[in-house]
Write a protein that holds these residues in place. Structure first.
Motif, PDB file in Angstrom:
ATOM      1  N   ASN A 281       0.888  -1.155   0.000  1.00 30.13           N
ATOM      2  CA  ASN A 281       0.000   0.000   0.000  1.00 30.13           C
ATOM      3  C   ASN A 281       0.928   1.207   0.000  1.00 30.13           C
ATOM      4  N   SER A 282       0.416   2.365  -0.262  1.00 30.32           N
ATOM      5  CA  SER A 282       1.274   3.555  -0.189  1.00 30.32           C
ATOM      6  C   SER A 282       0.418   4.772   0.101  1.00 30.32           C
ATOM      7  N   ALA A 283       1.066   5.806   0.589  1.00 27.24           N
ATOM      8  CA  ALA A 283       0.360   7.062   0.874  1.00 27.24           C
ATOM      9  C   ALA A 283       1.406   8.167   0.929  1.00 27.24           C
TER      10      ALA A 283
ATOM     11  N   PRO B 366      -4.471   7.066   0.593  1.00 21.31           N
ATOM     12  CA  PRO B 366      -3.653   5.867   0.378  1.00 21.31           C
ATOM     13  C   PRO B 366      -4.057   5.144  -0.914  1.00 21.31           C
ATOM     14  N   ALA B 367      -3.129   4.383  -1.434  1.00 24.93           N
ATOM     15  CA  ALA B 367      -3.380   3.673  -2.680  1.00 24.93           C
ATOM     16  C   ALA B 367      -4.600   2.755  -2.572  1.00 24.93           C
ATOM     17  N   ARG B 368      -4.817   2.198  -1.381  1.00 26.47           N
ATOM     18  CA  ARG B 368      -5.947   1.271  -1.214  1.00 26.47           C
ATOM     19  C   ARG B 368      -7.283   1.993  -1.373  1.00 26.47           C
ATOM     20  N   ARG B 371      -7.769   2.283  -4.973  1.00 25.23           N
ATOM     21  CA  ARG B 371      -8.155   0.971  -5.512  1.00 25.23           C
ATOM     22  C   ARG B 371      -9.671   0.764  -5.389  1.00 25.23           C
TER      23      ARG B 371
END
Lengths: 300, 491
Positions: A281-283, B366-368, B371
């Motif tokens: 994951n990233s942020a 966040p990337a999630r 998504r």
């Protein structure tokens, strides 16, 4: 009446969705017996990295914390950093200096130049610490829970302060998986609800009708029974806890052209698929959340 | 024996029988495999299903399983569209029979053997048969494209009410041809990287690599492939709807060239992501999507105008309310166009909003979270395509009276509840924090599950009804066996 059924149903559901959530709801207090001050040695050597099990060798020894950094540990750091002038109060934020990233101008890359950046928010109701204008303190009951609502900058400085650093993804992954096999979870091949704290895992800290999933104390999933809740011993081959679920963990390595910081391990808010060891994951580094924490590594 | 022979003849030789089989296969697959994720997994249903059916779900292979699942459903949807095209458009009988035979065997092989491989251990013979199924579908597409070749005299358009060139070229048929041709070319953008990555060992889901600053050409190819295939399925369905509803007149003459232009430019943009055009590929895609969507808008205007005109034909001076009632009087013909409009609120509009505010909003999450938007976005798009097919199918099987009303409105309302809730779920971070979101999430999930669950119940009832009908000597199926040419039912 028939014509009104669907609009009424929708209205009722939406109105019920607007109910307030008690973020200060009492938390069950359990002593896990796992000492968050413990570090474990990860010896140099090869392991299988990623979803596709690529053999990778880390040719150095390192030590990693057995648990995530707890709220109590981080509050001690905040008070120390405040008195050492490493932390400054800027309105409703605690901020500290960061020397900046190399900026490559890649697509979607945010420029992170030298300057002061947020470590922790001071007035976020989801935080498990308080600040009275001079001192930080732990909200009672949350001492041994992982520190959350901390930015990447705040996590990085904690580790640096104690002569450590944030782990790289490979360091983290090796510590989570061990060297014997290609297991998807730190404890093995399958996941049960009492292996880890994840979304709707029915642990004693969640209430899916109200505040949802909350953090569990570090080292909680160690095979002990707490009240009538029995956990499975879910340590990694090196004896690390919470390497899957509970909170996402900030990573220290930077990807060229990516201003985001990487996160590993899944959290209390994600389905079990995100708890698999290789999932990323990233942020952005200034991001903070009730579902993001960290642990440190150091040279032996 | 004669009993079985006649039923099989209906199911695998007639247009409506073939469509029924494909819908039933998708319904069963959706119902079964939908129990393995999301709330059904939370409630523990997944564990029961996995144990009861002896599934073998290896954690590291989840992405591969999902890719095969998507492909097997997509092949059945493409087959349904192909049956509709071969039933609506003129073509040589040889092509019609060959295309239908190939695609039927192809999608069934892809679905049965693919899912067998993905969810019940790894028997590589099944994987080979799955690939053979996909190959047959591809070959059917090649034959269909040849069959649609518009520059033959017998396919010229003599009626000036429809879009045509001065020499009589049928521009609508050309649009079908262009879409079919670009579909088979775009299929290669998935097939080549699929082979390159090697037997599916190094699979990835596009939504998981979205933030990688550097992507390989093969990764771009797959990302392009999944976007364009869904877009082309939607464009082909728009053309099919146009034919079913006898789209013609001035709007038809404007829309068809726009759709051809849009389809070609859209494809060029998507293919461009694998070339040095990558930095401006999105711009080309927008340029292509705009005329294609304008063409679809004209179909909506035409159809709704027609519905209103027909509905108030007996009234000398109709009021606005009477016109509105006329518009809504037939959900099966109003619905497909409404779903297309609704799609623009829930998917296209959302996609554009995300693209425009990507760095200011979405990349700060966040990337999630991103998504969730991406997967929600295209799940809704796919499901809307499915509901439009079901609405057309309801008309095709001759639903009348109250049954027609209930079936049509149930599909529209239930799906709109679910898709609307998905849209709010995707965008929730704009207005609610992680710490306080749970009650909202619970209710949105309830709406989504209610909408989709009841939709599946409606579909199941129709399927059971059709199954029981097959046991009747003079059931509905005997009439449908005679109705092979859908062009005779154009409205």
């Amino acid at each position: 009446m028939k014509r009104l059924f669907f609009p009424l149903l929708t209205l009722v559901l939406l109105v019920s969705a607007c109910g307030t959530v008690d973020l200060d709801a009492a938390v069950p207090v359990f002593e896990t017996g796992v000492n968050p001050e413990t570090w474990v040695l990860i010896p140099a050597g090869e392991f299988l990295a990623g979803q596709h099990n690529d053999p990778v060798t880390l040719d150095y020894d390192y030590e990693i914390m057995v648990t995530d950094v707890t709220v109590a540990q981080y509050v001690a750091f905040l008070n120390a950093a405040l008195s050492d002038d490493l932390l400054r109060i800027d309105g409703d934020r605690g901020v500290g200096f960061y020397p900046g990233d190399e900026f490559l101008g890649a697509k979607h890359e945010i420029e992170i130049g030298p300057g002061e950046y947020i470590f922790v928010p001071l007035n976020d109701p989801a935080s498990r610490f308080t600040f009275d204008g001079e001192h930080f303190a732990v909200v009672p009951g949350w001492e041994n829970h992982p520190m959350t609502n901390v930015s990447w900058f705040g996590a990085r400085d904690y580790c640096l302060y104690y002569a450590g650093r944030l782990p790289t993804e490979l360091e983290w992954e090796k510590a989570a998986r061990g060297t014997d096999d290609d297991r998807p979870f730190p404890w093995g091949d399958e996941i049960a609800r009492n292996n880890a704290n994840y979304y709707a895992s029915r642990d004693p800290f969640e209430n899916m009708g109200s505040f949802g999933s909350r953090t569990s104390p570090v080292g909680f999933y160690n095979g002990q029974t707490y009240g009538d809740y029995r956990t499975l011993d879910s340590a990694s081959p090196y004896g690390l806890y919470d390497m899957a679920g509970n909170v996402w963990q900030w990573m220290g390595n930077l990807e060229p052209g990516l201003s985001d910081r990487l996160l590993r391990g899944g959290s209390k808010d994600t389905y079990e698929m995100d708890l698999r060891i290789w999932v990323r994951n990233s942020a952005p580094p200034m991001y903070y959340s009730p579902g993001v924490g960290f642990r440190c590594v150091r040279d032996p | 024996m004669q009993f079985i022979k006649e039923r099989l003849s209906y199911l695998f030789k007639s247009t409506k029988g073939l469509i029924l089989v494909a819908i039933a296969m998708i319904a069963m697959e959706t119902a079964l495999f939908g129990m393995l994720s999301g709330p059904m997994a939370e409630y523990g249903v997944r564990d029961v299903v996995v144990r009861a059916l002896g599934m073998d779900l290896v954690q590291a292979e989840r992405e591969g399983r999902i890719i095969i699942l998507y492909h097997s459903i997509a092949m059945a949807v493409v087959a349904i569209e192909t049956y509709m095209i071969t039933g609506l458009l003129k073509m040589k009988e040889f092509y019609k029979i060959a295309v239908r035979a190939l695609i039927t065997v192809g999608y069934l092989m892809a679905m049965l053997f693919g899912m067998g491989f993905a969810y019940w251990g790894h028997n590589w013979a099944l994987h080979g048969l799955y690939i053979a199924g996909l190959t047959l579908v591809f070959f059917a597409g090649v034959l269909l494209t040849i069959a649609l070749w518009p520059w033959q005299k017998e396919y010229a358009q003599p009626d000036p009410a429809y879009s045509r060139t001065r020499k009589g070229l049928d521009v609508e048929r050309t649009a079908f041809f262009a879409t079919a041709l670009t579909t088979i070319l775009s299929a290669l953008f998935g097939a080549i990287p699929g082979s390159f990555f090697g037997n599916g060992f190094e699979v990835f889901l596009a939504e998981n690599v979205i933030r990688l600053p550097e992507k390989t050409t093969m990764q771009y190819s797959i990302i392009g492939h999944l976007h364009i295939m869904l877009a082309l399925i939607a464009i082909m369905l728009t053309l099919i709807l146009g034919r079913w509803l006898d789209f013609k007149g001035l709007l038809h003459k404007i829309a068809m060239p726009l759709i051809i232009l849009g389809t070609i430019v859209l494809n060029l943009g998507v293919w461009g992501v694998t070339t040095s055009l990558q930095p401006i590929a999105h711009m080309i895609i927008y340029v292509g999507a705009t005329p294609a969507m304008l063409g679809a808008l004209m179909l909506v205007i035409f159809t709704w105008d027609k519905l209103i005109r027909q509905g108030v034909a007996e009234i000398e001076k109709p009021t606005g309310w009477q016109k509105f009632k006329a518009l809504l009087r037939d959900p099966l013909r109003f619905g497909p166009m409404w779903q297309m409009v609704f799609m623009n609120f829930t998917t296209s509009g959302l996609g554009i909003f995300m693209a425009v505010r990507l760095d200011e909003i979405f990349r700060l999450w966040p990337a999630r979270e991103e998504r969730i938007e991406l997967t929600g976005h295209w799940h809704v798009l796919s499901a809307i395509v499915a509901t439009i097919i079901l609405l057309y199918y309801g008309d095709m099987i001759g639903l009348k009276g109250r049954l027609r009303q209930w079936y049509g409105w149930a599909i529209i309302i239930l799906s709109n509840i679910a898709f609307g809730a998905v849209t709010v779920f995707e965008m929730k971070r704009l207005f609610i924090s992680e710490a306080t979101q749970q009650p909202l999430v619970n209710n949105l999930m309830l709406l989504i599950d209610f909408g989709l669950g009841m939709l599946l119940v409606v579909l199941a009832l129709v399927m059971i009804w059709r199954l029981l009908d097959l046991f009747k000597k003079k059931g509905r199926w005997t009439h449908e066996l005679e109705q092979d040419d859908l062009s005779e039912e154009v409205q």
